[in-house]
Design an enzyme around this catalytic site. Structure first.
Site, PDB file in Angstrom:
ATOM      1  N   ALA A   1     -38.490  18.570 -24.586  1.00  0.00           N
ATOM      2  CA  ALA A   1     -39.744  19.229 -24.257  1.00  0.00           C
ATOM      3  C   ALA A   1     -39.468  20.100 -23.033  1.00  0.00           C
ATOM      4  O   ALA A   1     -38.458  19.913 -22.351  1.00  0.00           O
ATOM      5  CB  ALA A   1     -40.814  18.187 -23.964  1.00  0.00           C
TER       6      ALA A   1
ATOM      7  N   GLY B   1     -37.366  15.301 -26.358  1.00  0.00           N
ATOM      8  CA  GLY B   1     -38.222  15.769 -27.439  1.00  0.00           C
ATOM      9  C   GLY B   1     -37.448  16.421 -28.578  1.00  0.00           C
ATOM     10  O   GLY B   1     -37.914  16.427 -29.721  1.00  0.00           O
TER      11      GLY B   1
ATOM     12  N   GLU C   1     -36.434  13.585 -30.650  1.00  0.00           N
ATOM     13  CA  GLU C   1     -37.640  13.068 -31.315  1.00  0.00           C
ATOM     14  C   GLU C   1     -38.068  13.965 -32.478  1.00  0.00           C
ATOM     15  O   GLU C   1     -38.446  13.472 -33.539  1.00  0.00           O
ATOM     16  CB  GLU C   1     -38.773  12.939 -30.286  1.00  0.00           C
ATOM     17  CG  GLU C   1     -38.478  11.846 -29.268  1.00  0.00           C
ATOM     18  CD  GLU C   1     -39.493  11.794 -28.140  1.00  0.00           C
ATOM     19  OE1 GLU C   1     -39.610  12.804 -27.400  1.00  0.00           O
ATOM     20  OE2 GLU C   1     -40.171  10.768 -28.000  1.00  0.00           O
TER      21      GLU C   1
ATOM     22  N   GLU D   1     -35.250  10.788 -20.874  1.00  0.00           N
ATOM     23  CA  GLU D   1     -36.496  10.873 -20.093  1.00  0.00           C
ATOM     24  C   GLU D   1     -36.484   9.987 -18.854  1.00  0.00           C
ATOM     25  O   GLU D   1     -37.083  10.318 -17.836  1.00  0.00           O
ATOM     26  CB  GLU D   1     -37.702  10.507 -20.973  1.00  0.00           C
ATOM     27  CG  GLU D   1     -38.051  11.553 -22.026  1.00  0.00           C
ATOM     28  CD  GLU D   1     -37.318  11.375 -23.349  1.00  0.00           C
ATOM     29  OE1 GLU D   1     -36.338  10.593 -23.412  1.00  0.00           O
ATOM     30  OE2 GLU D   1     -37.728  12.025 -24.325  1.00  0.00           O
TER      31      GLU D   1
HETATM   32  C1  HXC Z   1     -36.865  23.432 -19.764  1.00  0.00           C
HETATM   33  C2  HXC Z   1     -34.608  23.681 -20.003  1.00  0.00           C
HETATM   34  C3  HXC Z   1     -34.513  22.439 -20.653  1.00  0.00           C
HETATM   35  C4  HXC Z   1     -35.714  21.689 -20.847  1.00  0.00           C
HETATM   36  C5  HXC Z   1     -32.546  23.303 -20.539  1.00  0.00           C
HETATM   37  N1  HXC Z   1     -33.381  24.175 -19.965  1.00  0.00           N
HETATM   38  N2  HXC Z   1     -33.217  22.238 -20.975  1.00  0.00           N
HETATM   39  N3  HXC Z   1     -35.784  24.152 -19.558  1.00  0.00           N
HETATM   40  N4  HXC Z   1     -36.869  22.226 -20.387  1.00  0.00           N
HETATM   41  N5  HXC Z   1     -35.740  20.524 -21.477  1.00  0.00           N
HETATM   42  C6  HXC Z   1     -33.020  25.478 -19.358  1.00  0.00           C
HETATM   43  C7  HXC Z   1     -32.316  25.304 -18.043  1.00  0.00           C
HETATM   44  O1  HXC Z   1     -33.238  25.072 -17.007  1.00  0.00           O
HETATM   45  C8  HXC Z   1     -31.620  26.637 -17.897  1.00  0.00           C
HETATM   46  O2  HXC Z   1     -32.548  27.595 -17.482  1.00  0.00           O
HETATM   47  C9  HXC Z   1     -31.226  26.955 -19.345  1.00  0.00           C
HETATM   48  O3  HXC Z   1     -32.089  26.167 -20.175  1.00  0.00           O
HETATM   49  C10 HXC Z   1     -29.790  26.582 -19.654  1.00  0.00           C
HETATM   50  O4  HXC Z   1     -29.607  25.237 -19.292  1.00  0.00           O
HETATM   51  P1  HXC Z   1     -28.392  24.735 -18.364  1.00  0.00           P
HETATM   52  O5  HXC Z   1     -28.812  23.438 -17.789  1.00  0.00           O
HETATM   53  O6  HXC Z   1     -27.967  25.810 -17.427  1.00  0.00           O
HETATM   54  O7  HXC Z   1     -27.259  24.544 -19.478  1.00  0.00           O
HETATM   55  P2  HXC Z   1     -26.017  23.546 -19.443  1.00  0.00           P
HETATM   56  O8  HXC Z   1     -25.412  23.511 -18.072  1.00  0.00           O
HETATM   57  O9  HXC Z   1     -25.183  23.951 -20.603  1.00  0.00           O
HETATM   58  O10 HXC Z   1     -26.632  22.093 -19.687  1.00  0.00           O
HETATM   59  C11 HXC Z   1     -27.217  21.758 -20.915  1.00  0.00           C
HETATM   60  C12 HXC Z   1     -28.080  20.454 -20.780  1.00  0.00           C
HETATM   61  C13 HXC Z   1     -29.089  20.616 -19.645  1.00  0.00           C
HETATM   62  C14 HXC Z   1     -27.134  19.269 -20.501  1.00  0.00           C
HETATM   63  C15 HXC Z   1     -28.760  20.226 -22.138  1.00  0.00           C
HETATM   64  O11 HXC Z   1     -29.791  21.839 -19.826  1.00  0.00           O
HETATM   65  C16 HXC Z   1     -30.098  19.518 -19.569  1.00  0.00           C
HETATM   66  O12 HXC Z   1     -29.802  18.427 -19.112  1.00  0.00           O
HETATM   67  N6  HXC Z   1     -31.351  19.784 -19.996  1.00  0.00           N
HETATM   68  C17 HXC Z   1     -32.426  18.858 -19.890  1.00  0.00           C
HETATM   69  C18 HXC Z   1     -32.291  17.763 -20.933  1.00  0.00           C
HETATM   70  C19 HXC Z   1     -33.458  16.774 -20.842  1.00  0.00           C
HETATM   71  O13 HXC Z   1     -33.644  16.094 -19.851  1.00  0.00           O
HETATM   72  N7  HXC Z   1     -34.258  16.737 -21.892  1.00  0.00           N
HETATM   73  C20 HXC Z   1     -35.392  15.847 -21.984  1.00  0.00           C
HETATM   74  C21 HXC Z   1     -36.588  16.538 -21.454  1.00  0.00           C
HETATM   75  S1  HXC Z   1     -37.960  15.433 -21.301  1.00  0.00           S
HETATM   76  P3  HXC Z   1     -32.187  28.662 -16.322  1.00  0.00           P
HETATM   77  O14 HXC Z   1     -33.483  29.388 -16.135  1.00  0.00           O
HETATM   78  O15 HXC Z   1     -31.728  27.882 -15.155  1.00  0.00           O
HETATM   79  O16 HXC Z   1     -31.092  29.483 -16.958  1.00  0.00           O
HETATM   80  C22 HXC Z   1     -38.607  15.388 -22.826  1.00  0.00           C
HETATM   81  C23 HXC Z   1     -39.857  14.567 -22.933  1.00  0.00           C
HETATM   82  C24 HXC Z   1     -40.263  14.375 -24.339  1.00  0.00           C
HETATM   83  O17 HXC Z   1     -38.147  15.959 -23.742  1.00  0.00           O
HETATM   84  C25 HXC Z   1     -41.521  13.634 -24.400  1.00  0.00           C
HETATM   85  C26 HXC Z   1     -42.604  14.376 -25.058  1.00  0.00           C
HETATM   86  C27 HXC Z   1     -42.219  15.168 -26.242  1.00  0.00           C
END
Ligand code: HXC
Length: 261
Positions: free
Chosen positions: A66, A110, A113, A133
């Site tokens: 998400a 998400g 999911e 999360e």
């Molecule tokens: C918003 C995101 C994002 C996310 C990545 N980006 N994931 N933005 N929400 N979930 C954005 C980054 O901020 C970045 O933006 C760009 O995408 C590229 O990501 P990087 O981190 O620079 O890439 P990389 O170094 O290759 O790392 C990839 C990654 C990392 C390991 C997947 O992006 C990451 O850890 N993302 C978050 C994963 C996460 O925690 N997901 C769960 C979310 S909570 P900029 O602007 O800096 O270029 C969730 C709750 C669900 O999903 C419950 C309800 C549905």
């Protein structure tokens, strides 16, 4: 269709393809993306020529979760009163056409999911799944704790959700999260997904909808109730034209030409 965050196309007859397309955010599933996804799903679901739907992302990411930046400032009362994440249930609750997830790269939070909500999950061996999360001070919110647990059992689900540890596509297939992990890259994965989607789309729509319905019931009902439910629907299908068409074609050694009725 003309969307901002997704692409839609029908490269093979009977198969609707939805490609998540927000590359700058690794397909983070913001609310506007979900509005478009739901619209595209409903369109395919209502299209008589479509017999299966594929949801995919890019080689790098199915979806990295998400949208964390959208969620960060959200208050409890806003999340609760607007029923934040409710639109995510449209796929599981409403769509009757089989949906295949084709996962390359990241399927986190998400994204994991969403993939698990689909009826069949295919991935590459190197795909990266996880429910991270807990690292953000929260928990899965789109069914992850329920669907992952049903797939892998309590102990492993507990370990994954409480540590936030990733798992590979290869593991996803070994554990039953995925139906198949494909060796190779995104193109090989899509090839497999299309093969299965075309097979499903080649059958009677009535029978396919019933097949999806009874398998889904197994997730909600006791074994006895589920078997009874299946029998009722099995009986009901003797009222379909396609049951007669299919069984007559077999007896006459001909190919069935489905009426979808
Ligand atoms: C918003 C995101 C994002 C996310 C990545 N980006 N994931 N933005 N929400 N979930 C954005 C980054 O901020 C970045 O933006 C760009 O995408 C590229 O990501 P990087 O981190 O620079 O890439 P990389 O170094 O290759 O790392 C990839 C990654 C990392 C390991 C997947 O992006 C990451 O850890 N993302 C978050 C994963 C996460 O925690 N997901 C769960 C979310 S909570 P900029 O602007 O800096 O270029 C969730 C709750 C669900 O999903 C419950 C309800 C549905």
């Amino acid at each position: 269709g003309s969307y901002e965050h997704i692409l839609t196309s029908t490269p093979k007859p009977g198969v609707g393809l939805i490609t998540l397309n927000r590359p700058k955010a690794l397909n983070a599933l913001c609310s506007p993306l979900f509005v478009e996804l739901n619209e595209a799903l409903s369109k395919y679901d209502n299209d008589k020529s479509i017999g299966a739907i594929i949801i995919t992302g890019s080689e790098k990411a199915f979806a990295a979760g998400a949208d964390i930046k959208e969620m960060a400032p959200l208050s409890f009362s806003a999340a609760y009163s607007d029923n934040f994440i409710a639109p995510w249930s449209h796929l599981a609750n409403t769509i009757r056409t089989p949906v295949i997830a084709a996962v390359s790269g990241y399927a986190l939070g998400g994204g994991c999911e969403l993939a698990m909500m689909c009826d069949i999950l295919y991935c590459t061996e190197t795909a990266t799944f996880g429910q991270p999360e807990i690292k953000l001070g929260t928990i899965p919110g789109a069914g992850g704790s329920q669907r992952l647990t049903r797939a892998v059992g309590k102990s492993k689900a507990m370990e994954l959700i409480l540590t936030g540890k990733n798992f590979s596509g290869k593991e996803a297939a070994e554990w039953g999260v995925a139906a198949k992990a494909v060796a190779g890259g995104h193109e090989e994965l899509l090839e497999q997904a299309f093969k299965t989607a075309e097979t499903i789309a080649s059958y009677s729509r009535v029978a396919v909808v019933a097949g999806k319905e009874v398998v889904n019931k197994s997730q909600e009902l006791s074994l006895k109730e589920g078997v009874e439910y299946e029998r009722r629907l099995f009986h009901a299908l003797f009222g379909s034209k396609d049951q007669k068409i299919g069984m007559t074609a077999f007896a006459e050694k001909k190919k069935a030409e489905w009426s979808h009725e």
